[in-house]
Design an enzyme around this catalytic site. Structure first.
Site, PDB file in Angstrom:
ATOM      1  N   GLY A 126       0.743  -1.397   0.087  1.00 17.74           N
ATOM      2  CA  GLY A 126      -0.099   0.180  -0.108  1.00 17.74           C
ATOM      3  C   GLY A 126       1.030   1.403  -0.013  1.00 17.74           C
ATOM      4  O   GLY A 126       0.525   2.282  -0.570  1.00 17.74           O
ATOM      5  N   ARG A 361       2.208 -13.242  -2.638  1.00 15.60           N
ATOM      6  CA  ARG A 361       3.622 -12.939  -1.931  1.00 15.60           C
ATOM      7  C   ARG A 361       3.934 -13.425  -0.369  1.00 15.60           C
ATOM      8  O   ARG A 361       2.674 -13.982   0.459  1.00 15.60           O
ATOM      9  CB  ARG A 361       4.084 -11.202  -1.470  1.00 15.60           C
ATOM     10  CG  ARG A 361       2.622 -10.008  -0.767  1.00 15.60           C
ATOM     11  CD  ARG A 361       2.570  -9.148  -0.778  1.00 15.60           C
ATOM     12  NE  ARG A 361       1.761  -8.831  -0.299  1.00 15.60           N
ATOM     13  CZ  ARG A 361       1.096  -7.106  -0.411  1.00 15.60           C
ATOM     14  NH1 ARG A 361       1.500  -6.543  -1.158  1.00 15.60           N
ATOM     15  NH2 ARG A 361      -0.040  -6.875  -0.152  1.00 15.60           N
ATOM     16  N   ARG A 583      26.054  -6.073  37.718  1.00 13.43           N
ATOM     17  CA  ARG A 583      26.888  -4.918  38.377  1.00 13.43           C
ATOM     18  C   ARG A 583      26.353  -4.222  39.796  1.00 13.43           C
ATOM     19  O   ARG A 583      25.357  -4.140  39.771  1.00 13.43           O
ATOM     20  CB  ARG A 583      26.322  -2.860  37.203  1.00 13.43           C
ATOM     21  CG  ARG A 583      26.257  -3.568  35.599  1.00 13.43           C
ATOM     22  CD  ARG A 583      25.621  -2.067  35.178  1.00 13.43           C
ATOM     23  NE  ARG A 583      25.696  -2.145  34.001  1.00 13.43           N
ATOM     24  CZ  ARG A 583      24.495  -2.857  33.084  1.00 13.43           C
ATOM     25  NH1 ARG A 583      23.334  -3.440  33.824  1.00 13.43           N
ATOM     26  NH2 ARG A 583      24.469  -2.568  31.771  1.00 13.43           N
ATOM     27  N   ARG A 639      31.131  -7.817  38.708  1.00 15.66           N
ATOM     28  CA  ARG A 639      31.710  -6.719  38.022  1.00 15.66           C
ATOM     29  C   ARG A 639      31.695  -5.954  40.083  1.00 15.66           C
ATOM     30  O   ARG A 639      31.280  -5.364  40.382  1.00 15.66           O
ATOM     31  CB  ARG A 639      30.960  -6.124  37.298  1.00 15.66           C
ATOM     32  CG  ARG A 639      32.751  -4.733  37.064  1.00 15.66           C
ATOM     33  CD  ARG A 639      31.422  -3.904  35.854  1.00 15.66           C
ATOM     34  NE  ARG A 639      30.596  -3.154  35.705  1.00 15.66           N
ATOM     35  CZ  ARG A 639      30.036  -2.044  35.961  1.00 15.66           C
ATOM     36  NH1 ARG A 639      29.903  -1.979  33.968  1.00 15.66           N
ATOM     37  NH2 ARG A 639      29.194  -1.643  36.320  1.00 15.66           N
ATOM     38  N   GLY A 801      33.535  -4.216  26.843  1.00 16.52           N
ATOM     39  CA  GLY A 801      32.354  -4.041  27.356  1.00 16.52           C
ATOM     40  C   GLY A 801      32.638  -2.701  26.353  1.00 16.52           C
ATOM     41  O   GLY A 801      32.705  -1.318  26.577  1.00 16.52           O
ATOM     42  N   THR A 802      31.468  -3.060  25.527  1.00 17.30           N
ATOM     43  CA  THR A 802      31.199  -2.191  24.684  1.00 17.30           C
ATOM     44  C   THR A 802      30.634  -0.708  24.434  1.00 17.30           C
ATOM     45  O   THR A 802      30.696  -0.126  23.255  1.00 17.30           O
ATOM     46  CB  THR A 802      31.280  -3.291  22.969  1.00 17.30           C
ATOM     47  OG1 THR A 802      29.888  -3.740  23.594  1.00 17.30           O
ATOM     48  CG2 THR A 802      32.106  -4.582  23.192  1.00 17.30           C
ATOM     49  N   ASP A 804      31.128   1.194  26.912  1.00 16.80           N
ATOM     50  CA  ASP A 804      32.288   2.126  27.259  1.00 16.80           C
ATOM     51  C   ASP A 804      33.049   1.974  25.823  1.00 16.80           C
ATOM     52  O   ASP A 804      33.870   3.007  25.698  1.00 16.80           O
ATOM     53  CB  ASP A 804      32.712   1.767  28.393  1.00 16.80           C
ATOM     54  CG  ASP A 804      31.886   3.294  29.540  1.00 16.80           C
ATOM     55  OD1 ASP A 804      30.935   3.527  29.333  1.00 16.80           O
ATOM     56  OD2 ASP A 804      31.788   2.032  30.537  1.00 16.80           O
TER      57      ASP A 804
HETATM   58  P1  ADP Z   1      -1.403  -2.484  -3.770  1.00 18.19           P
HETATM   59  O1  ADP Z   1       0.913  -2.188  -3.998  1.00 18.19           O
HETATM   60  O2  ADP Z   1      -1.066  -1.514  -2.983  1.00 18.19           O
HETATM   61  O3  ADP Z   1      -1.446  -4.061  -3.776  1.00 18.19           O
HETATM   62  P2  ADP Z   1      -1.820  -3.461  -6.043  1.00 18.19           P
HETATM   63  O4  ADP Z   1      -1.016  -3.013  -7.624  1.00 18.19           O
HETATM   64  O5  ADP Z   1      -1.699  -4.884  -5.707  1.00 18.19           O
HETATM   65  O6  ADP Z   1      -1.326  -2.400  -5.416  1.00 18.19           O
HETATM   66  O7  ADP Z   1      -2.953  -2.887  -6.600  1.00 18.19           O
HETATM   67  C1  ADP Z   1      -4.316  -2.172  -5.829  1.00 18.19           C
HETATM   68  C2  ADP Z   1      -5.805  -3.021  -5.927  1.00 18.19           C
HETATM   69  O8  ADP Z   1      -6.112  -3.053  -7.380  1.00 18.19           O
HETATM   70  C3  ADP Z   1      -5.433  -4.856  -5.346  1.00 18.19           C
HETATM   71  O9  ADP Z   1      -6.580  -5.319  -4.629  1.00 18.19           O
HETATM   72  C4  ADP Z   1      -5.294  -5.363  -6.753  1.00 18.19           C
HETATM   73  O10 ADP Z   1      -5.689  -6.921  -6.178  1.00 18.19           O
HETATM   74  C5  ADP Z   1      -6.600  -4.457  -7.702  1.00 18.19           C
HETATM   75  N1  ADP Z   1      -5.498  -4.880  -9.116  1.00 18.19           N
HETATM   76  C6  ADP Z   1      -4.450  -5.148  -9.734  1.00 18.19           C
HETATM   77  N2  ADP Z   1      -4.713  -4.826 -10.660  1.00 18.19           N
HETATM   78  C7  ADP Z   1      -5.713  -5.383 -10.957  1.00 18.19           C
HETATM   79  C8  ADP Z   1      -6.198  -6.125 -12.139  1.00 18.19           C
HETATM   80  N3  ADP Z   1      -5.856  -5.857 -13.086  1.00 18.19           N
HETATM   81  N4  ADP Z   1      -7.602  -6.582 -12.139  1.00 18.19           N
HETATM   82  C9  ADP Z   1      -8.132  -6.330 -11.022  1.00 18.19           C
HETATM   83  N5  ADP Z   1      -7.898  -5.639  -9.836  1.00 18.19           N
HETATM   84  C10 ADP Z   1      -6.960  -5.582  -9.933  1.00 18.19           C
HETATM   85 MG    MG Z   2      -1.761  -5.983  -4.028  1.00 22.02          MG
HETATM   86 MG    MG Z   3      32.052   0.084  31.643  1.00 26.04          MG
END
Ligand code: ADP
Ligand code: MG
Ligand code: MG
Length: 915
Positions: A126, A361, A583, A639, A801-802, A804
């Site tokens: 985002g 991801r 200490r 110490r 004693g990093t 000091d």
């Molecule tokens: P972010 O990095 O903020 O997740 P995205 O590039 O993934 O942004 O895109 C924002 C939104 O748009 C996401 O919900 C993604 O699934 C949607 N989106 C991106 N490309 C497409 C597409 N080709 N068709 C439909 N939805 C899309």
């Molecule tokens: Mg996305």
């Molecule tokens: Mg010391």
């Protein structure tokens, strides 16, 4: 912004160093989706490589192409000027996409619409920009309506495009569009944007275009390829947006990587009740539990789910609404998790019942989830233990060691929201991110409360103890960001009424303001008034299992710095293998002891000094007994006293004021002065005489004990007597006596003589012949590191004693530096990292290496350790593992971090040797 036509002065001719992700040998700047794969992440960005990989393994994704990070870097280096040929390459790939889909971008009939999506190498959810529905216009909207038989969908897509393009490319404030949308909904008396009619949406589109025209002074360009060019350029530029910069700083992502840009055919989740868009995780990112976790909205597009436009529905409900798409989604989730061997975060869209995946991801998760997922994946045979260790960021473990809500509390919650990110947060209410950032930076505990957080709030979230929102679900922005940072979060607490301008929060009949404190329980979603009591965290089964694997791998020992029995008990629970630094002067500071300590310091005869010391001895002995008991069977390095004596006396200014007040009283005849004035004057003159211009470099450490050997004698007796007492109870104390701030071998030789004579006298008196003890020294002066060969002749061990050593090597005083020039140095990049947090490898690190080498040359059995705060810092641990010290020692709560970091250092090293 410039066009391809005037791009002759691109970065190729500037003579700048090669970009961070150098273009491939063939110099191409654009790749078709079919040409990419997961291994091309640095060139295609995580999103581009991920979508290409999904396509490769047969998961359904829309068609498209990716502009490389190298193109973005080249454009940045060219001050916004695109590299030669980039635009031609993009157009060629667009031509091919048009051929494959049988559609033309923005055509009046069967138009091709695309998304233009940012996608960096490291995921920055985002933080950068994306534009959807590009190619739509008055005429292609009509074409889309005709083709789909659904004009509502066509105009909904158009108004969304005008809004996103206006915001991202033309810089129109997003609020201007939101206000118009709200106004229209109010006029029509509807609550949801899905309740608007076709005509409403047409009208809204016209309004949005007017808003954009009024804000920019011109009409939005209507030529679709021109729109595409400008959209790509705007996405490049979003790499440098303020929130993206904040995110990179928080996550140590370099500034010069640039973003890729993905151009993909649109698929539509906003085509009515058989279409949907959603986000899902293959496991629960808050707890790690293997379950179907996610949210969706019918008839929606893009960010609607995470932005909290409407309250999303839970993923399992999709099964009843769109069973076929749901089944396909489940199998794709499974497939992807097995393919990557890790929990995945997935975006999907269903268009007319057909499923498409849009992003995959590695899922951001809490530390608790990280441990559980790693452990389960090993049990499921997907990864081995070493890989599991590589998956967990040591610094993240910190989260698990924060205090939790006392489970026995009886408070009644004000309200409940979603338990979006676990843990307890106590803080004063703050209603905007800037104030949260400001007050958080000033060390205040605040809870950020928002209707809904946006990516722009990131700096406020980072500085707050926790986040509370009225709107949005488990995958909302607030929830995702909070989990990634390990901040407790309660999201979507529906009965909050927030007035950000008036700074009030109303829940039922209760009105809270920014003067009020609340407690969030991110584990249950409850919100409580006031500050509830917190208790130390518990060590879970996942935690001990995974850290047990780390223990099998690491070479470095891990001890704790502990000054009390309670600290030592805690440290041992967390896996410490001894105390690296106790200490003793902290024991002098307790209020019941300070008067005796002062009497010792102020004594003017040897006899009265000895009397005070005799009083202190049993007190110190009792403290040591507790620590030896907690650490039975493990070494404890005690110490001898380190700080200068005036630290135990009142402040000179305060004492002068006291004397003045008493003098005034005497003059006014209120007081005869006999009682208080004289001792106050005597103390003041003593404090003044002991004052040093630079106490850090003054009479402290071994210098002090050599001047006043009787203090060292008392401390040695207390240590040995404690060990004898503990041993008499059948336990096994392992005594190490540590002499601080030695610079000359002769200092240690003399001090050792005193310690050994005293200890042996005590042992002889007790008739004990087999209690071994060791005498060693702190290495905290450059001279000590350089002359370590000679010093080792009198030392059984070295403890660096990093803290000091850093002060004395760099020549800065930590307290003076951190509030002032060091902050500026970090900001300006004069120093790469705070040398007090992360060991300065080239300076202090080299002295440690030298000290270890020279010490070992004299005494091959010399034990070496590090007891500065660096002992709990993962980067420093990697360095110290390579230097070859025997152990690190850190505060008890850093011990697990150090255990994992020490294991990862070994794994990294093994990987380096293989490479
Ligand atoms: P972010 O990095 O903020 O997740 P995205 O590039 O993934 O942004 O895109 C924002 C939104 O748009 C996401 O919900 C993604 O699934 C949607 N989106 C991106 N490309 C497409 C597409 N080709 N068709 C439909 N939805 C899309
Ligand atoms: Mg996305
Ligand atoms: Mg010391």
């Amino acid at each position: 912004m410039t066009t391809h036509a005037d791009s002759r002065t691109g970065s190729a001719t500037t003579g700048a160093p090669p970009p961070a992700s150098a273009p491939p040998a063939d110099g191409r700047l654009v790749y078709d989706l079919s040409e990419g794969n997961a291994g091309m992440r640095s060139l295609l960005g995580g999103k581009g490589a991920g979508v290409a990989e999904m396509r490769r393994i047969g998961v359904p994704v829309p068609d498209g192409f990716t502009v490389t990070t190298a193109a973005c870097v080249a454009a940045m280096r060219g001050g916004g000027t695109w590299p030669d040929g980039l635009w031609d390459e993009i157009q060629a790939h667009l031509d091919a996409l048009e051929r494959r889909t049988g559609r033309v971008l923005g055509a009046a009939e069967r138009p091709l619409l695309v998304s233009v999506r940012s996608g960096a190498v490291f995921s920055m959810p985002g933080m950068m920009d994306t534009i959807l529905n590009l190619g739509i216009s008055e005429q292609s909207a009509a074409g889309l309506a005709a083709e789909s038989g659904d004009p509502r969908f066509a105009w909904d897509s158009y108004r969304r495009f005008v809004q996103m393009y206006g915001e991202v490319v033309e810089g129109v404030p997003g609020q201007a569009f939101e206000d118009e949308l709200t106004a229209l909904k109010d006029r029509r008396g509807v609550r949801q944007d899905t309740d608007l009619t076709v005509d409403d949406l047409r009208e809204l589109t016209a309004t949005f275009r007017r808003v954009a025209r009024e804000s920019t002074g011109h009409d939005l360009p209507t030529e679709p390829r021109e729109q595409l060019r400008r959209a790509v350029d705007a996405v490049f530029a979003s790499w440098d947006s303020p929130r993206a910069q904040v995110y990179r700083r928080l996550n140590d992502i370099p500034d010069d990587l640039g973003t890729a840009v993905n151009v993909m055919q649109m698929v539509f989740g906003n085509k009515g009740g058989t279409s949907a868009t959603g986000v899902c995780f293959t496991r629960n990112p808050a707890t790690g539990t293997k379950e179907r976790y996610g949210e969706f909205l019918l008839d929606a597009q893009g960010e609607d789910v995470v932005a909290g436009i409407r309250t999303p529905r839970r993923l399992p409900e999709l099964e009843t609404v769109l069973p076929e798409a749901y089944a396909r989604l489940m199998s794709a989730m499974d497939r992807l998790e097995r393919h990557y061997g890790d929990m995945q975060d997935i975006e999907f869209t269903v268009e007319d019942g057909t499923l498409y995946l849009l992003q995959v991801r590695t899922g951001k998760r809490t530390a608790a989830a990280a441990l559980k997922v790693a452990r389960d994946l090993v049990a499921e045979g997907l990864i081995d233990k070493e890989e599991a260790l590589r998956r967990i960021d040591p610094a993240q473990l910190d989260q698990l060691l924060h205090p939790a809500l006392d489970p026995d509390h009886t408070a009644t919650p004000l309200t409940h929201g979603l338990n979006a990110s676990p843990g307890a947060a106590v803080g004063r209410l703050v209603f905007d991110a800037d104030t949260a950032a400001e007050q958080g930076a000033a060390g205040q505990a605040v809870v950020l409360v928002r209707w809904e957080t946006t990516p722009d709030d990131i700096h406020g979230v980072a500085a707050a103890q926790g986040v509370l929102t009225a709107h949005g679900g488990m995958t909302s922005h607030a929830a995702v960001v909070a989990r990634g940072m390990g901040k407790p979060c309660v999201a979507g607490a529906g009965d909050l009424r927030i007035d950000a301008d008036a700074r009030t929060l109303t829940i039922g009949g209760t009105v809270l303001t920014d003067a009020d404190t609340v407690t969030l329980d991110g584990t249950t979603g409850a919100v409580y008034p006031g500050a509830l009591p917190l208790v130390p965290p518990r060590v879970t089964d996942d935690f001990s299992t995974v850290l047990g694997w780390a223990d099998d791998v690491r070479r470095l020992g891990v001890r704790a710095n502990a000054d009390t029995g309670a600290d030592a008990v805690r440290a041992r629970e967390l896996g410490a293998e001894g105390v690296g630094l106790c200490r003793t002067e902290h024991m002098f500071m307790a209020t019941d002891r300070l008067p005796v300590v002062r009497r010792m310091i102020l004594a003017d005869t040897a006899a009265s000094r000895q009397a005070a010391l005799d009083e202190l001895l049993p007190v110190q002995q009792a403290d040591f007994e507790e620590i030896f008991t907690a650490m039975t069977g493990l070494p404890v390095a005690v110490r001898l006293i380190d700080p200068p004596l005036h630290e135990f006396l009142p402040d000179v200014v305060e004492q002068s004021l006291l004397v003045q007040r008493l003098e005034a009283g005497v003059e006014a005849g209120v007081d005869d002065g006999a009682g208080e004035l004289e001792p106050a004057r005597a103390l003041l003159s003593r404090i003044t005489s002991m004052a040093e211009a630079n106490p850090m470099l003054g009479t402290r450490g071994v210098r002090l004990t050599l001047l006043h050997p009787e203090i060292g004698v008392m401390q040695t007796r207390a240590i040995v007597r404690a060990a004898l007492a503990v041993r008499a109870r059948g336990l096994d104390p392992r005594v190490e006596i540590m002499v601080p701030l030695v610079g000359y071998a002769e200092e240690l030789r003399r001090m050792r003589e005193i310690v050994v004579a005293t200890a042996d006298e005590e042992l002889a008196a007790a008739g004990v012949t087999d209690l071994a003890y060791r005498v060693g020294t702190m290495i905290e002066l450059p001279r000590a590191a350089l002359t370590a060969g000679e010093i080792a002749e009198h030392a059984d061990f070295f403890s660096f004693g990093t803290n000091d050593l850093t002060q004395t090597t760099i020549g800065v005083s930590r307290d003076d530096a951190e509030g002032s020039f060091l902050a500026a140095y970090l900001e300006e990049g004069i120093v790469p990292a705070d040398p007090f947090a992360s060991l300065d490898a080239d300076g202090v690190g080299e002295l440690v290496r030298t000290g270890v080498e020279r010490g070992l040359r004299t005494r091959p059995d010399l034990e070496t350790g590090v007891c500065g705060e660096h002992g709990g810092d993962p980067a420093s641990i990697t360095l110290l593992d390579r230097i070859g010290v025997d152990y690190v020692s850190c505060s008890p709560y850093r011990v697990p971090v150090a255990r994992l970091a020490a294991a990862r250092a070994r794994l990294d090293d093994a990987a380096r040797d293989d490479a």
